[in-house]
Design an enzyme around this catalytic site. Sequence first.
Site, PDB file in Angstrom:
ATOM      1  N   LEU A 161       8.250  14.094   1.180  1.00  0.00           N
ATOM      2  CA  LEU A 161       8.126  14.173  -0.280  1.00  0.00           C
ATOM      3  C   LEU A 161       6.748  14.658  -0.702  1.00  0.00           C
ATOM      4  CD1 LEU A 161       9.992  10.849  -1.076  1.00  0.00           C
ATOM      5  CD2 LEU A 161      10.889  13.180  -1.251  1.00  0.00           C
ATOM      6  N   GLY A 184      10.841   2.143   1.270  1.00  0.00           N
ATOM      7  CA  GLY A 184      10.389   2.263  -0.110  1.00  0.00           C
ATOM      8  C   GLY A 184      10.443   3.663  -0.685  1.00  0.00           C
ATOM      9  N   ALA A 185       9.916   4.631   0.019  1.00  0.00           N
ATOM     10  CA  ALA A 185       9.783   5.980  -0.544  1.00  0.00           C
ATOM     11  C   ALA A 185      11.149   6.592  -0.835  1.00  0.00           C
ATOM     12  CB  ALA A 185       8.997   6.871   0.416  1.00  0.00           C
ATOM     13  N   GLU A 231       6.230   3.767   8.904  1.00  0.00           N
ATOM     14  CA  GLU A 231       6.252   2.935  10.104  1.00  0.00           C
ATOM     15  C   GLU A 231       6.519   3.750  11.364  1.00  0.00           C
ATOM     16  OE1 GLU A 231       7.337  -1.337   8.170  1.00  0.00           O
ATOM     17  OE2 GLU A 231       8.995  -0.222   9.013  1.00  0.00           O
ATOM     18  N   THR A 261       0.481   3.238  -0.304  1.00  0.00           N
ATOM     19  CA  THR A 261       1.312   4.235   0.361  1.00  0.00           C
ATOM     20  C   THR A 261       1.464   5.532  -0.410  1.00  0.00           C
ATOM     21  OG1 THR A 261       3.028   2.896  -0.626  1.00  0.00           O
ATOM     22  CG2 THR A 261       2.732   2.670   1.729  1.00  0.00           C
ATOM     23  N   GLN A 318      -0.144   8.052   5.556  1.00  0.00           N
ATOM     24  CA  GLN A 318       0.629   6.956   6.126  1.00  0.00           C
ATOM     25  C   GLN A 318       0.622   7.028   7.638  1.00  0.00           C
ATOM     26  OE1 GLN A 318       3.046   4.325   4.629  1.00  0.00           O
ATOM     27  NE2 GLN A 318       0.998   4.550   3.833  1.00  0.00           N
ATOM     28  N   THR A 325       0.333  12.332   1.180  1.00  0.00           N
ATOM     29  CA  THR A 325       0.507  10.875   1.261  1.00  0.00           C
ATOM     30  C   THR A 325       1.238  10.508   2.551  1.00  0.00           C
ATOM     31  OG1 THR A 325       2.483  11.028  -0.133  1.00  0.00           O
ATOM     32  CG2 THR A 325       0.417  10.451  -1.219  1.00  0.00           C
ATOM     33  N   PHE A 384       1.430  -4.509   4.839  1.00  0.00           N
ATOM     34  CA  PHE A 384       1.755  -4.507   6.278  1.00  0.00           C
ATOM     35  C   PHE A 384       2.841  -5.510   6.647  1.00  0.00           C
ATOM     36  CE2 PHE A 384      -3.007  -3.308   7.054  1.00  0.00           C
ATOM     37  CZ  PHE A 384      -2.794  -2.081   6.475  1.00  0.00           C
TER      38      PHE A 384
HETATM   39 MO1  MOS Z   1       7.000  -3.900   6.556  1.00  0.00          MO
HETATM   40  S1  MOS Z   1       6.396  -4.955   8.137  1.00  0.00           S
HETATM   41  O1  MOS Z   1       8.677  -4.255   6.479  1.00  0.00           O
HETATM   42  O2  MOS Z   1       6.175  -4.344   5.189  1.00  0.00           O
END
Ligand code: MOS
Length: 725
Positions: free
Chosen positions: A617, A511-512, A692, A470, A625, A621, A243
Amino acid sequence: MKFDKPATTNPIDRLKVVGKPIHRIDGELKTTGRAIYAYEWHDPDNKYAYGYPIGSAIAKGKIKSMDVSTAKAAPGVLGVITTLDAGKLEKGEYNTANLFGGDEIQHYHQAIALVIAETFEQARAASSLVRVEYTEEKGVFDLAAEKGSAEKPDESQKPDSSAGDFDSAFRAAPVTLDQTYTTPDQSHAMMEPHASIAAWNGDEVTVWTSSQMIDWWRSDLATTLGVDKDKIHLMSPFIGGGFGGKLFLRVDAVLAALGAKQVHRPVKVALPRPLMINNTTHRPATIQRIRIGCGKDGKITAIAHESWSGNLPDGAPETAVNQTRLLYAGANRMTAMRLAKLDLPEGNAMRAPGEAPGLMALEIAVDEMAEKLGIDPIEFRILNDTQVDPENRDRPFSHRDLIGCLKLGAERFGWSNRPKVASKREGNWLIGMGVGAAFRDNLVLPSAARVVLGKDGIITVQTDMTDIGTGSYTIIAQTAAEMMGVTVDKVAVELGDSRFPISAGSGGQFGANSSTSGVYAACVKLREAIAQKVGFNSEDAVFEDGVVKSGNRSVPLAEAAGADGLVGEDKMEWGDLAKTHQQSTFGAHFVEVGVDIATGETRIRRMLAVCAAGRILNPITARSQVIGAMTMGAGGALSEELAVDKKRGFFVNHDLAGYEVPVHADIPHQDVIFLDETDPMSSPMKSKGVGELGLCGVSAAIANAIYNASGVRVRDYPITLDKLI
Ligand code: MOS
């Protein structure tokens, strides 16, 4: 590989594996307890010692003295490290506050000692025997009181923006809104605490930890310990929630490493829950003023968003105005962020920093403005859509379908049945519906990976990418499977190890898309290596069903691998597409609530999110999220709040009993719809971040539903029942 032109057709577009609802490949490990988290790592050859950290009892000042003699003599104690003995340690690049070392106290529960013992219980018991004398200084802890002294942060933080002439346009506007909204300090409250085990072998140290960003941690740990980065090996294969709280090196890793060195044994350190709240970072509180001016036609002619937040010296502001720079049209506009110095624990990224708290204000303001105009709030948002960056109109969005999200959501949620304000009642419950737009930037970070084809035909992906719950393992497996023309069960994924190529890591919903793009690039290299090995022209080689084919020749991958196997390694880097085109993700959140007419208690009845985030993707998942994020939005709207002791300078409700996150009973029904879209500007994957986005706009949708139900407009989060009565 550099991504600097819009993506054309590539092997991912086959969508045989990518885009499919595949269950987590690590799900069984987790549900059977076989996924090893940092504190659980166990090597039978090692005898672990346990470190218990002590936090400062004052918020600001100096430590005069520490007496550890009684603690050292306590049963089982192996050693005590104090911040005075450690001396001043150098600070890493990503931390604002000092984590450990020296006599200066910058915030409450800053780590001042570690007691190391044979057992956890012995360490904890002995920790109460450490005597500390402080020289306390007066700190400032109240954002509202310090608002007047807030200053413009460094230009690198982009504190201000403007276009046109806001003041004149706002004065001239026939319909105006000028309101102030507040959001409280909030805590990540992830399940797994910050935890590390350190084991030295000569001058090299291995640290099992819980980190979102392996390489940032490794660099900063090297700086803090004063050792070469290549002497540090970090492992973080499973993470029980981040988080944002695990983006930056935390003190558990530093203390474990220092402790292990002192007692010549591997040492385990987990932050006790109370220390997590005040020792680590949190989302800073904000005060936000929003002004909107509109023509009678409902078009925005002027919009301004100012935000005040606080932080330790050298800290950054909460970037709550971000979305207002991009979300709605309007020729005359300004945004500004001001930063007050506070002596509370460090404020930093938490769960969609910037947009999450920013939309908590903006999307109520938009609802209020629509009401003043007598326009449906969805219609108002559609009227003010923009396909270009409104501050810099030469810059288009790469792809933007906010309108599609609003319209589809309205239809599916039954928006046309939305009651008039405070007009619908079922027994004791007043019923209402609310909507909020969702917006979150799509960031990209360089990301590298290595892909190995073994002689058994198994493809192994190695990257230091993390999976914070995630689904990274799964989407990376899908990407490699698609690229290499195999099924997911022929792919092994190894993550969270600093010996692997450096990935984007997990944060900011980058990330993904970033990490799978790195895997894509490595797979392109592996495909070339395989084609060359079997004598195919790499352009003609087709990878499918476990073979590589060209013309009428076909070679099984296991055979192509040969005895030694083949390797592809590459790093995805990003050209200017993210600058020439504004890349963002969009959505719409719909909520129905009931408000108890007697007690003011709000219960959420239904939630729906419609998301437009490029290619999805993996819909399972991604959905997980988004529903998790919607749950955080419910917390932000209704319960989450760190209570500040404004005299002594700490967060009082420093555990999960006092810091209230939603439980199952708070979330009766959630739906998520993904628009079927791709964004060729975002990456070869044509995907964007979505995690997010799922949070951004939710809390305001709840606030708007509460208003629709009850007729009470609350602009101060969380919307607890006392504010409704
Ligand atoms: Mo997020 S708050 O950039 O892990």
